[in-house]
Design a protein around this motif. Sequence first.
Motif, PDB file in Angstrom:
ATOM      1  N   UNK A  67      21.694  77.345  34.357  1.00 54.54           N
ATOM      2  CA  UNK A  67      20.473  77.304  35.163  1.00 54.54           C
ATOM      3  C   UNK A  67      20.467  76.112  36.117  1.00 54.54           C
ATOM      4  N   UNK A  68      21.089  75.008  35.733  1.00 58.15           N
ATOM      5  CA  UNK A  68      21.204  73.868  36.635  1.00 58.15           C
ATOM      6  C   UNK A  68      22.122  74.183  37.810  1.00 58.15           C
ATOM      7  N   UNK A  69      23.204  74.923  37.545  1.00 59.57           N
ATOM      8  CA  UNK A  69      24.144  75.280  38.609  1.00 59.57           C
ATOM      9  C   UNK A  69      23.585  76.358  39.522  1.00 59.57           C
ATOM     10  N   UNK A  70      22.733  77.233  38.974  1.00 59.76           N
ATOM     11  CA  UNK A  70      22.197  78.373  39.727  1.00 59.76           C
ATOM     12  C   UNK A  70      20.672  78.409  39.617  1.00 59.76           C
ATOM     13  N   UNK A  71      19.968  77.476  40.240  1.00 64.67           N
ATOM     14  CA  UNK A  71      18.503  77.459  40.114  1.00 64.67           C
ATOM     15  C   UNK A  71      17.817  78.664  40.750  1.00 64.67           C
ATOM     16  N   UNK A  72      18.496  79.349  41.667  1.00 68.30           N
ATOM     17  CA  UNK A  72      17.899  80.512  42.309  1.00 68.30           C
ATOM     18  C   UNK A  72      18.004  81.775  41.460  1.00 68.30           C
ATOM     19  N   UNK A  73      18.881  81.790  40.436  1.00 69.68           N
ATOM     20  CA  UNK A  73      19.052  82.935  39.544  1.00 69.68           C
ATOM     21  C   UNK A  73      19.114  82.461  38.088  1.00 69.68           C
ATOM     22  N   UNK A  74      18.022  81.912  37.569  1.00 69.72           N
ATOM     23  CA  UNK A  74      18.075  81.397  36.202  1.00 69.72           C
ATOM     24  C   UNK A  74      18.127  82.517  35.159  1.00 69.72           C
ATOM     25  N   UNK A  75      18.665  82.175  34.021  1.00 79.63           N
ATOM     26  CA  UNK A  75      18.734  83.103  32.889  1.00 79.63           C
ATOM     27  C   UNK A  75      17.672  82.684  31.887  1.00 79.63           C
ATOM     28  N   UNK A  76      16.936  83.641  31.401  1.00 74.11           N
ATOM     29  CA  UNK A  76      15.883  83.362  30.436  1.00 74.11           C
ATOM     30  C   UNK A  76      16.448  83.329  29.029  1.00 74.11           C
ATOM     31  N   UNK A  77      15.987  82.392  28.241  1.00 73.44           N
ATOM     32  CA  UNK A  77      16.394  82.322  26.843  1.00 73.44           C
ATOM     33  C   UNK A  77      15.856  83.510  26.063  1.00 73.44           C
ATOM     34  N   UNK A  78      14.726  84.068  26.506  1.00 75.75           N
ATOM     35  CA  UNK A  78      14.160  85.246  25.853  1.00 75.75           C
ATOM     36  C   UNK A  78      15.103  86.444  25.970  1.00 75.75           C
ATOM     37  N   UNK A  79      15.810  86.539  27.095  1.00 71.54           N
ATOM     38  CA  UNK A  79      16.781  87.616  27.277  1.00 71.54           C
ATOM     39  C   UNK A  79      17.901  87.514  26.251  1.00 71.54           C
ATOM     40  N   UNK A  80      18.369  86.310  25.999  1.00 70.41           N
ATOM     41  CA  UNK A  80      19.398  86.108  24.987  1.00 70.41           C
ATOM     42  C   UNK A  80      18.889  86.512  23.613  1.00 70.41           C
TER      43      UNK A  80
END
Length: 84
Positions: A67-80
């Motif tokens: 998420x730090x490398x790609x702030x425009x496309x973050x991944x949600x922890x809820x998805x994991x």
Amino acid sequence: MNRFWDFLCDRGSASETFGDSDDYVRVVLPSDYPESRILEKLYVAAGLLPKREDMDTYNRREIAAYNERHPDHPISLALLKMQM
């Protein structure tokens, strides 16, 4: 060294260099662990997998780094958590 273990344990080929790319996040799921406890200990010792009790911490750290490398496309922890 990790590519050697990947090749030896048939987890990929020696020519793959996905670890050098920052376009993906490598999370560990319970299904990633081998059924054999001996192989699991070998994978943990080689650094291919974190210990089972450290899996959640490892995944959170990997997602935060992505998420730090790609702030425009973050991944949600809820998805994991839905995948687990």
